[in-house]
Design a protein around this motif. Structure first.
Motif, PDB file in Angstrom:
ATOM      1  N   LEU A 114     -18.014 -28.715 -33.283  1.00 27.75           N
ATOM      2  CA  LEU A 114     -19.131 -29.037 -34.183  1.00 27.75           C
ATOM      3  C   LEU A 114     -19.426 -30.531 -34.184  1.00 27.75           C
ATOM      4  CD1 LEU A 114     -18.501 -26.701 -37.256  1.00 27.75           C
ATOM      5  CD2 LEU A 114     -20.128 -26.410 -35.379  1.00 27.75           C
ATOM      6  N   ALA A 154     -15.727 -28.550 -46.544  1.00 25.92           N
ATOM      7  CA  ALA A 154     -15.706 -27.254 -45.860  1.00 25.92           C
ATOM      8  C   ALA A 154     -15.246 -27.413 -44.417  1.00 25.92           C
ATOM      9  CB  ALA A 154     -17.093 -26.615 -45.918  1.00 25.92           C
ATOM     10  N   LEU A 155     -15.638 -28.507 -43.776  1.00 24.33           N
ATOM     11  CA  LEU A 155     -15.204 -28.735 -42.388  1.00 24.33           C
ATOM     12  C   LEU A 155     -13.693 -28.879 -42.293  1.00 24.33           C
ATOM     13  CD1 LEU A 155     -17.958 -31.185 -41.090  1.00 24.33           C
ATOM     14  CD2 LEU A 155     -17.439 -28.911 -40.180  1.00 24.33           C
ATOM     15  N   VAL A 189     -19.980 -30.332 -47.449  1.00 27.03           N
ATOM     16  CA  VAL A 189     -19.844 -29.912 -46.051  1.00 27.03           C
ATOM     17  C   VAL A 189     -18.593 -30.544 -45.437  1.00 27.03           C
ATOM     18  CG1 VAL A 189     -20.900 -30.048 -43.752  1.00 27.03           C
ATOM     19  CG2 VAL A 189     -22.293 -29.440 -45.732  1.00 27.03           C
ATOM     20  N   LEU A 220     -17.723 -22.005 -40.956  1.00 29.05           N
ATOM     21  CA  LEU A 220     -18.260 -23.025 -41.859  1.00 29.05           C
ATOM     22  C   LEU A 220     -19.119 -22.371 -42.946  1.00 29.05           C
ATOM     23  CD1 LEU A 220     -18.602 -26.026 -42.569  1.00 29.05           C
ATOM     24  CD2 LEU A 220     -20.540 -26.089 -40.983  1.00 29.05           C
ATOM     25  N   LEU A 249     -11.775 -25.735 -41.420  1.00 29.52           N
ATOM     26  CA  LEU A 249     -11.882 -25.160 -40.079  1.00 29.52           C
ATOM     27  C   LEU A 249     -10.713 -25.607 -39.210  1.00 29.52           C
ATOM     28  CD1 LEU A 249     -15.683 -25.738 -39.350  1.00 29.52           C
ATOM     29  CD2 LEU A 249     -14.599 -23.787 -40.452  1.00 29.52           C
ATOM     30  N   HIS A 285     -12.493 -25.925 -33.719  1.00 27.91           N
ATOM     31  CA  HIS A 285     -13.838 -25.671 -34.232  1.00 27.91           C
ATOM     32  C   HIS A 285     -14.489 -26.962 -34.723  1.00 27.91           C
ATOM     33  CE1 HIS A 285     -13.101 -21.094 -34.953  1.00 27.91           C
ATOM     34  NE2 HIS A 285     -13.382 -21.370 -33.696  1.00 27.91           N
ATOM     35  N   ARG A 286     -13.709 -27.797 -35.416  1.00 28.46           N
ATOM     36  CA  ARG A 286     -14.255 -29.089 -35.885  1.00 28.46           C
ATOM     37  C   ARG A 286     -14.680 -29.959 -34.714  1.00 28.46           C
ATOM     38  NH1 ARG A 286      -9.974 -29.311 -39.819  1.00 28.46           N
ATOM     39  NH2 ARG A 286      -8.873 -30.762 -38.471  1.00 28.46           N
TER      40      ARG A 286
END
Length: 170
Positions: free
Chosen positions: A124, A112-113, A109, A159, A116, A120-121
């Motif tokens: 989140l 994957a973050l 994860v 994500l 972004l 967006h990060r």
């Protein structure tokens, strides 16, 4: 016995190596490679302790068998100590299982973050990792609450896509 060290070793090998190898084969559970290593180490120790080579043949073979046995025991103890960790108390069994899968998933994860956008990060991080409400996240990020909602929606979709591209399925 001959006088030169090389001649002594040749005679030692000729007289005792075959019997010593059979003995070591039994000691190592018929592991041919380990038995050969033990024989080699035993003969090397005999060569280093040349005074032993002056013993009568029966006494010398007995000494060789004892050295070989000790080598195998030392190996076993070393491997056992590498596998065992001493602890003050026996740990309680964790019914939830180990955390390896959770740790691996968190690494995936995190990767994957990184795919972004920064915006967006940030959304989140505030909403999901810090547990902020939409209003709190909006205040911290300096953007309207509606923007927090839309960015979190699109960030979650991005994500999910990034995780899917990495081979992670729900």
């Amino acid at each position: 016995m001959p006088e030169t060290p090389a001649a002594l070793m040749e005679q030692l090998y000729e007289e005792h190596a075959a019997a010593l190898w059979v003995f070591c084969l039994r000691l190592t559970g018929h592991d041919r490679s380990r038995a050969e290593d033990v024989v080699q180490e035993t003969l090397l120790r005999a060569w280093r302790n040349s005074h032993v080579l002056e013993r009568p043949p029966g006494s010398l073979r007995s000494w060789l068998y004892t050295v070989a046995r000790n080598i195998v025991i030392d190996e076993w103890r070393t491997h056992r100590s590498e596998r065992e960790l001493p602890v003050a108390e026996v740990p309680e069994h964790d019914a939830r299982g180990d955390k390896v899968d959770e740790l691996l998933l968190s690494w995936i994860v995190a990767d994957a973050l990184q795919k972004l956008s920064v915006d967006h990060r940030a959304v989140l991080r505030e909403c999901y990792y810090r547990g902020a409400s939409v209003a709190e996240a909006a205040d911290r990020l300096g953007i309207p609450p509606g923007t927090v909602k839309s960015r979190s929606h699109y960030a979650l979709r991005a994500l999910a896509l990034a995780l899917e591209e990495m081979g992670v399925s729900p």
